[in-house]
Design an enzyme around this catalytic site. Structure first.
Site, PDB file in Angstrom:
ATOM      1  N   GLU A   1       0.904  -1.086  -0.147  1.00  0.00           N
ATOM      2  CA  GLU A   1      -0.144  -0.141   0.324  1.00  0.00           C
ATOM      3  C   GLU A   1       0.472   0.905  -0.621  1.00  0.00           C
ATOM      4  O   GLU A   1       2.167   1.249   0.074  1.00  0.00           O
ATOM      5  CB  GLU A   1      -0.795  -0.228   1.539  1.00  0.00           C
ATOM      6  CG  GLU A   1      -0.327   0.096   3.055  1.00  0.00           C
ATOM      7  CD  GLU A   1      -1.162   0.354   3.885  1.00  0.00           C
ATOM      8  OE1 GLU A   1      -2.198   1.314   3.319  1.00  0.00           O
ATOM      9  OE2 GLU A   1      -1.044   0.182   4.763  1.00  0.00           O
ATOM     10  N   TRP A   2       0.489   2.100  -0.703  1.00  0.00           N
ATOM     11  CA  TRP A   2       0.851   3.349  -0.963  1.00  0.00           C
ATOM     12  C   TRP A   2       0.761   4.066   0.564  1.00  0.00           C
ATOM     13  O   TRP A   2      -0.423   4.568   0.966  1.00  0.00           O
ATOM     14  CB  TRP A   2       0.604   4.730  -1.586  1.00  0.00           C
ATOM     15  CG  TRP A   2       1.351   5.874  -2.177  1.00  0.00           C
ATOM     16  CD1 TRP A   2       0.638   6.769  -1.395  1.00  0.00           C
ATOM     17  CD2 TRP A   2       2.776   6.320  -2.515  1.00  0.00           C
ATOM     18  NE1 TRP A   2       1.705   8.021  -1.715  1.00  0.00           N
ATOM     19  CE2 TRP A   2       3.177   7.260  -2.132  1.00  0.00           C
ATOM     20  CE3 TRP A   2       3.615   5.223  -3.115  1.00  0.00           C
ATOM     21  CZ2 TRP A   2       4.352   7.982  -2.442  1.00  0.00           C
ATOM     22  CZ3 TRP A   2       4.792   5.728  -3.111  1.00  0.00           C
ATOM     23  CH2 TRP A   2       5.052   6.896  -3.197  1.00  0.00           C
ATOM     24  N   ILE A   3       1.889   4.469   1.827  1.00  0.00           N
ATOM     25  CA  ILE A   3       2.076   4.998   3.170  1.00  0.00           C
ATOM     26  C   ILE A   3       2.311   6.989   2.415  1.00  0.00           C
ATOM     27  O   ILE A   3       3.754   7.058   1.841  1.00  0.00           O
ATOM     28  CB  ILE A   3       3.332   5.174   3.743  1.00  0.00           C
ATOM     29  CG1 ILE A   3       2.686   3.279   3.399  1.00  0.00           C
ATOM     30  CG2 ILE A   3       3.084   5.014   4.952  1.00  0.00           C
ATOM     31  CD1 ILE A   3       1.577   2.871   4.247  1.00  0.00           C
TER      32      ILE A   3
ATOM     33  N   ASP B   1      16.798  -4.226  10.824  1.00  0.00           N
ATOM     34  CA  ASP B   1      17.840  -3.904   9.872  1.00  0.00           C
ATOM     35  C   ASP B   1      16.994  -2.495  10.257  1.00  0.00           C
ATOM     36  O   ASP B   1      16.952  -1.403   8.968  1.00  0.00           O
ATOM     37  CB  ASP B   1      17.689  -4.118   8.123  1.00  0.00           C
ATOM     38  CG  ASP B   1      18.678  -3.314   7.072  1.00  0.00           C
ATOM     39  OD1 ASP B   1      19.683  -2.534   7.816  1.00  0.00           O
ATOM     40  OD2 ASP B   1      18.825  -3.068   5.619  1.00  0.00           O
TER      41      ASP B   1
END
Length: 287
Positions: free
Chosen positions: A91-93, A194
């Site tokens: 999904e685009w955040i 990471d």
């Protein structure tokens, strides 16, 4: 590349027309895109020659973090490790950091670390960048960190000819005496694996999101040590973390040993520019 993007969108259940494609910030390993269709907006990463299980491991790590219910991650909508057409659809955040974002990040990361697995390590091999990370379930954190993390990077460094001579001798000596500083009886916390400053972002309302995990179960201090290596995390972040989950009093004694792993990774990826920092840690512990 558009063929791969169309395939990725179809895998995510979107067969509508593409309205916009543009390059997106997403590191140097993959090709990353913002894609808007008539249905939705997406972040899509593609890799023309990805290693085995490359995106499936990232997707699995995001799901493990999401399952804790503590800190946000982008929803995974589809992925494939198909040769020459691997992709990950998220999904685009979109959002802006607020004055409270890093406080939330610290508190929510601590809450994630409160969750524990049954064993240290992970059931499958993963990646940090493009370097493989050998894994496996371990009852003992010291053995896992020594054999699956430090020793694995030592062997790779010998192969790459960046760990030789005195550096190799000191690494061997350090591994033999690692138990002098790294405890065995550590809770296997859920770890991003990471977590540098580029692997989190602000979403709607300034809410923090973790991205690009290299998931494992292990000592939470290993994670915090990496946040301190390259900077970018505020005092509010560390204060909020410690208020929720205080650090071990001996953390600072072993912090450089945890940072050593990531320095070895960078030495193996980018060469001698990181050699001095590696040598500094080795000299501190083994002279």
């Amino acid at each position: 590349m558009k063929v791969t993007l169309v395939k990725a969108l179809a895998a995510a259940g979107d067969h509508t027309n593409i309205r916009e494609i543009k390059r997106a910030h997403g590191g140097s390993i993959n090709e990353s895109f913002f894609v808007e269709t008539n249905k939705n907006k997406y972040f899509i990463k593609c890799h023309p020659n990805s290693p085995k299980h490359f995106f499936s491991m990232e997707a699995k790590g995001l799901q493990y973090i999401k399952d804790t219910g503590t800190i946000s991650v982008p929803d995974v909508l589809a992925y494939s490790d198909e040769k020459e057409a691997a992709f990950l659809v998220l999904e685009w955040i979109e959002g802006q950091e607020t004055v409270n974002t890093q406080t939330l990040l610290g508190c929510q990361l601590a809450a994630m670390h409160e969750h524990a697995g049954e064993k240290h390590g992970f059931s499958q091999d993963t990646y940090i960048g493009i370097l493989p990370q050998p894994n496996g379930p371990y009852d003992n954190w010291l053995k896992y960190y020594r054999d699956r993390r430090l020793r694995a990077q030592l062997e790779l460094g010998m192969k790459n000819n960046v760990i030789t001579g005195k550096r190799r001798e000191k690494m061997d000596e350090l591994l033999k005496g690692l138990g002098n500083w790294i405890p065995e009886d550590i809770k296997p916390s859920y770890l991003h694996g990471d977590l540098w400053n580029g692997n989190w972002m602000a979403g709607p309302g300034g809410r923090p999101y973790l991205i690009d995990p290299s998931f494992l179960f292990g000592d939470r201090h290993f994670e915090i040590a990496f946040t301190e290596l390259f900077g970018g995390f505020s005092q509010e972040f560390y204060r909020a973390y410690s208020d929720r989950y205080p650090l071990d009093p001996h953390y600072h004694e072993r912090k450089p040993l945890y940072q050593l792993y990531y320095l070895l990774v960078h030495l193996n990826l980018f060469g001698e520019v990181y050699g001095t920092q590696v040598d500094r840690v080795l000299t501190r512990y083994v002279g």
